[in-house]
Design a protein around this motif. Structure first.
Motif, short mmCIF file in Angstrom:
data_model
loop_
_atom_site.label_atom_id
_atom_site.label_comp_id
_atom_site.label_asym_id
_atom_site.label_seq_id
_atom_site.Cartn_x
_atom_site.Cartn_y
_atom_site.Cartn_z
N ALA A 1 0.83 -1.21 0.00
CA ALA A 1 0.00 0.00 0.00
C ALA A 1 0.87 1.26 0.00
O ALA A 1 0.60 2.22 -0.74
CB ALA A 1 -0.93 -0.01 1.21
N LYS A 2 1.92 1.28 0.81
CA LYS A 2 2.82 2.44 0.85
C LYS A 2 3.53 2.62 -0.48
O LYS A 2 3.70 3.74 -0.97
CB LYS A 2 3.86 2.26 1.97
N ARG A 3 3.98 1.50 -1.07
CA ARG A 3 4.69 1.57 -2.35
C ARG A 3 3.78 2.11 -3.45
O ARG A 3 4.16 2.98 -4.24
CB ARG A 3 5.23 0.19 -2.74
N LEU A 4 2.55 1.61 -3.50
CA LEU A 4 1.60 2.08 -4.52
C LEU A 4 1.24 3.55 -4.32
O LEU A 4 1.13 4.29 -5.29
CB LEU A 4 0.34 1.21 -4.51
N ALA A 5 1.09 3.97 -3.07
CA ALA A 5 0.79 5.37 -2.78
C ALA A 5 1.94 6.28 -3.22
O ALA A 5 1.72 7.41 -3.66
CB ALA A 5 0.51 5.56 -1.29
N ALA A 6 3.15 5.78 -3.12
CA ALA A 6 4.32 6.56 -3.54
C ALA A 6 4.53 6.50 -5.05
O ALA A 6 5.35 7.23 -5.60
CB ALA A 6 5.57 6.04 -2.83
N GLY A 7 3.81 5.59 -5.74
CA GLY A 7 3.93 5.48 -7.19
C GLY A 7 5.16 4.72 -7.66
O GLY A 7 5.55 4.81 -8.82
#
Length: 169
Positions: free
Chosen positions: A18-24
């Motif tokens: 989730a953190k990785r996807l939010a950071a793109g």
């Protein structure tokens, strides 16, 4: 049924994703270099597995931040028989480190090594290359298989006995 260590690690993988996807951020084949910057001593080793396991390796290391001491380090992280294999050295404060590493290896058997999606273990032909892939990244002509791994403790560490069976699909 998942062990407590597998459940804990699976939850951490979901958080990391989730953190990785939010950071793109989308991991590529060079993802190991970025992860090494975060844990330079712990990851001074060969890391030869696909970008789909990025979140799993990061989540494992985040949990090891709590469980392991400063002498802990990986000596090799790779794909073998379609699963993540992590070899390590360092002080042995508890069996929780072994449990987390084994949990990562088990979780990898259902996670595509290319993209991280839900996956199945596959074999290119009877007796051929074993790998874990989603339907999109499966090689043409591969069969779905089950891999039975028995971990046998010895004085020098644990060894694995691995055999394959035809899948149920």
């Amino acid at each position: 049924m998942r062990s407590p260590a597998e459940s804990r690690l699976a939850n951490q993988v979901a958080l990391v994703r989730a953190k990785r996807l939010a950071a793109g951020y989308v991991p590529d084949q060079m993802w190991g270099s970025a992860v090494r910057k975060r844990w330079p001593f712990r990851l001074m080793c060969e890391m030869s597995c696909g970008p789909g396991w990025h979140d799993l390796v990061v989540a494992l290391n985040e949990l090891l931040d709590v469980e392991a001491d400063e002498t802990f380090r990986f000596t090799q992280i790779k794909e073998k028989f379609g699963q993540l294999r992590c070899y390590w050295t360092g002080a042995y404060p508890s069996s929780r480190i072994d449990q987390l590493v084994e949990a990562a290896e088990e979780i990898s058997a259902s996670m595509c090594e290319t993209c991280g999606a839900d996956a199945k273990m596959r074999q290119t032909r009877p007796g051929g290359y074993i790998y874990t892939a989603c339907d999109e990244h499966a090689r043409a002509g591969s069969d779905i298989i089950r891999v039975k791994t028995e971990k046998i403790p010895t004085r020098l560490g644990r060894i694995r006995m691995t055999r394959t069976e035809s899948g149920d699909e």
